[in-house]
Write a protein that holds these residues in place. Structure first.
Motif, short mmCIF file in Angstrom:
data_model
loop_
_atom_site.label_atom_id
_atom_site.label_comp_id
_atom_site.label_asym_id
_atom_site.label_seq_id
_atom_site.Cartn_x
_atom_site.Cartn_y
_atom_site.Cartn_z
N GLU A 171 0.67 -1.24 0.13
CA GLU A 171 0.09 -0.13 0.00
C GLU A 171 0.77 1.23 -0.05
O GLU A 171 2.02 1.21 0.48
CB GLU A 171 -0.81 0.06 1.20
CG GLU A 171 -1.73 -1.20 1.31
CD GLU A 171 -2.68 -1.08 2.66
OE1 GLU A 171 -3.21 -0.42 3.17
OE2 GLU A 171 -2.32 -2.21 3.33
N SER A 172 0.42 2.40 -0.62
CA SER A 172 1.02 3.74 -0.61
C SER A 172 1.26 4.26 0.66
O SER A 172 0.26 3.96 1.61
CB SER A 172 0.49 4.43 -1.81
OG SER A 172 0.62 4.02 -3.27
N GLU A 173 2.20 5.04 1.04
CA GLU A 173 2.48 5.64 2.12
C GLU A 173 2.64 7.29 2.00
O GLU A 173 3.48 7.46 0.95
CB GLU A 173 3.31 5.02 3.19
CG GLU A 173 3.04 3.38 3.63
CD GLU A 173 4.13 2.95 4.11
OE1 GLU A 173 3.75 1.88 4.89
OE2 GLU A 173 5.28 3.42 4.41
N ILE A 174 2.31 7.91 2.78
CA ILE A 174 2.89 9.31 2.79
C ILE A 174 3.66 9.55 4.10
O ILE A 174 3.17 9.09 5.25
CB ILE A 174 1.72 10.47 2.74
CG1 ILE A 174 0.96 10.49 1.46
CG2 ILE A 174 2.36 11.93 3.00
CD1 ILE A 174 0.04 11.36 1.40
N ARG A 175 5.10 9.65 4.06
CA ARG A 175 6.06 9.61 5.12
C ARG A 175 6.41 11.33 5.08
O ARG A 175 6.53 12.12 4.37
CB ARG A 175 6.95 8.80 4.83
CG ARG A 175 6.67 7.55 4.89
CD ARG A 175 7.69 6.59 5.20
NE ARG A 175 7.46 5.05 5.26
CZ ARG A 175 7.79 4.25 6.14
NH1 ARG A 175 9.06 4.38 6.80
NH2 ARG A 175 7.42 3.02 6.11
N PHE A 176 6.40 11.80 6.62
CA PHE A 176 6.52 13.11 6.80
C PHE A 176 6.86 13.34 8.36
O PHE A 176 6.94 12.35 9.10
CB PHE A 176 5.02 13.85 6.55
CG PHE A 176 4.05 13.22 7.46
CD1 PHE A 176 3.76 13.83 8.61
CD2 PHE A 176 3.25 12.10 7.06
CE1 PHE A 176 2.63 13.25 9.40
CE2 PHE A 176 2.24 11.53 7.73
CZ PHE A 176 2.08 12.31 9.08
N GLY A 177 7.52 14.49 8.41
CA GLY A 177 8.05 15.00 9.89
C GLY A 177 6.91 15.78 10.37
O GLY A 177 5.86 16.04 9.96
#
Length: 222
Positions: A129-135
């Motif tokens: 599955e796609s993910e958005i990774r962020f701080g």
């Protein structure tokens, strides 16, 4: 004229054949009975089916479940954080599957909507599955981008800055049609279900982009 010995041998041979047939049919009937009982138990919910498992893409690793951070309080926005202007959302498009062309396809759609695409590339892992990774500084940006997809996993990592990464998995959902995106500049974003305060989450280590030194991990992103 046949001899009595020959007739007796034939009778014995037929008897043994009948015995073998009885054994074979008995085993088959017993097997079918067991299968029927098992199917009835699965149907009734008495036991769980061993085949009741999600399909996995070959080579894609099972994904960990991450806690999702809630939206932060934003000064001057007492009713909740508002979406970020798309031009202020800086995104790296990173292919996290063996498929080629995914980053380029997403770039075409997202750039047309005004998102700032920093770069395209690959990561040395495969996701389903796609993910958005962020701080923590990019939480509102991540929520803004996530609203353009039917579903999206949000993963907090240890990066600094506001730029975010879209890791495109093998079973990705394409962006929604623009008219189906539930965002308005003057309407606060909605927290993800079961979100938790960001300061209560142990951030994941940021996934580095693949380089030529990663060998087979580098795949065409265009």
């Amino acid at each position: 004229m046949t001899s009595p010995g020959y007739d007796q041998a034939r009778v014995e041979r037929r008897r043994r054949e009948h015995e073998r047939q009885a054994v074979v049919f008995g085993v088959l009937i017993a097997f079918l009975a067991v299968c029927g009982i098992f199917a009835l138990a699965v149907y009734s919910g008495a036991i769980s089916s061993p085949f009741n498992r999600p399909f996995m893409t070959v080579g894609a690793s099972a994904q960990k479940t991450y806690p999702v951070p809630c939206l932060p309080a934003v000064e001057g926005q007492p009713d909740g954080a508002l979406p970020i202007a798309y031009t202020q959302v800086e995104v790296r498009l990173l292919n996290a599957s063996t498929e080629t062309g995914l980053a380029g396809a997403h770039e075409t759609v997202l750039a047309e909507r005004g998102f700032t695409i920093l770069e395209k590339g690959n990561v040395p892992l495969m996701l389903q599955e796609s993910e958005i990774r962020f701080g923590t500084k990019g939480t509102v940006q991540a929520y803004t981008l996530a609203a353009h997809f039917p579903t999206m996993r949000l993963v907090l990592d240890d990066r600094g800055g506001k730029a975010i990464d879209l890791l495109i998995g093998a079973d990705f959902d394409p962006p929604l049609d623009i008219e189906d995106v539930d965002l308005a500049a003057d309407q606060p974003l909605q927290n993800a279900e079961d979100c938790v305060p960001a300061d209560s989450i142990e951030p994941e280590q940021r996934v580095k982009q693949a380089t030529e030194d990663d060998g087979d991990a580098v795949r065409p992103a265009k």
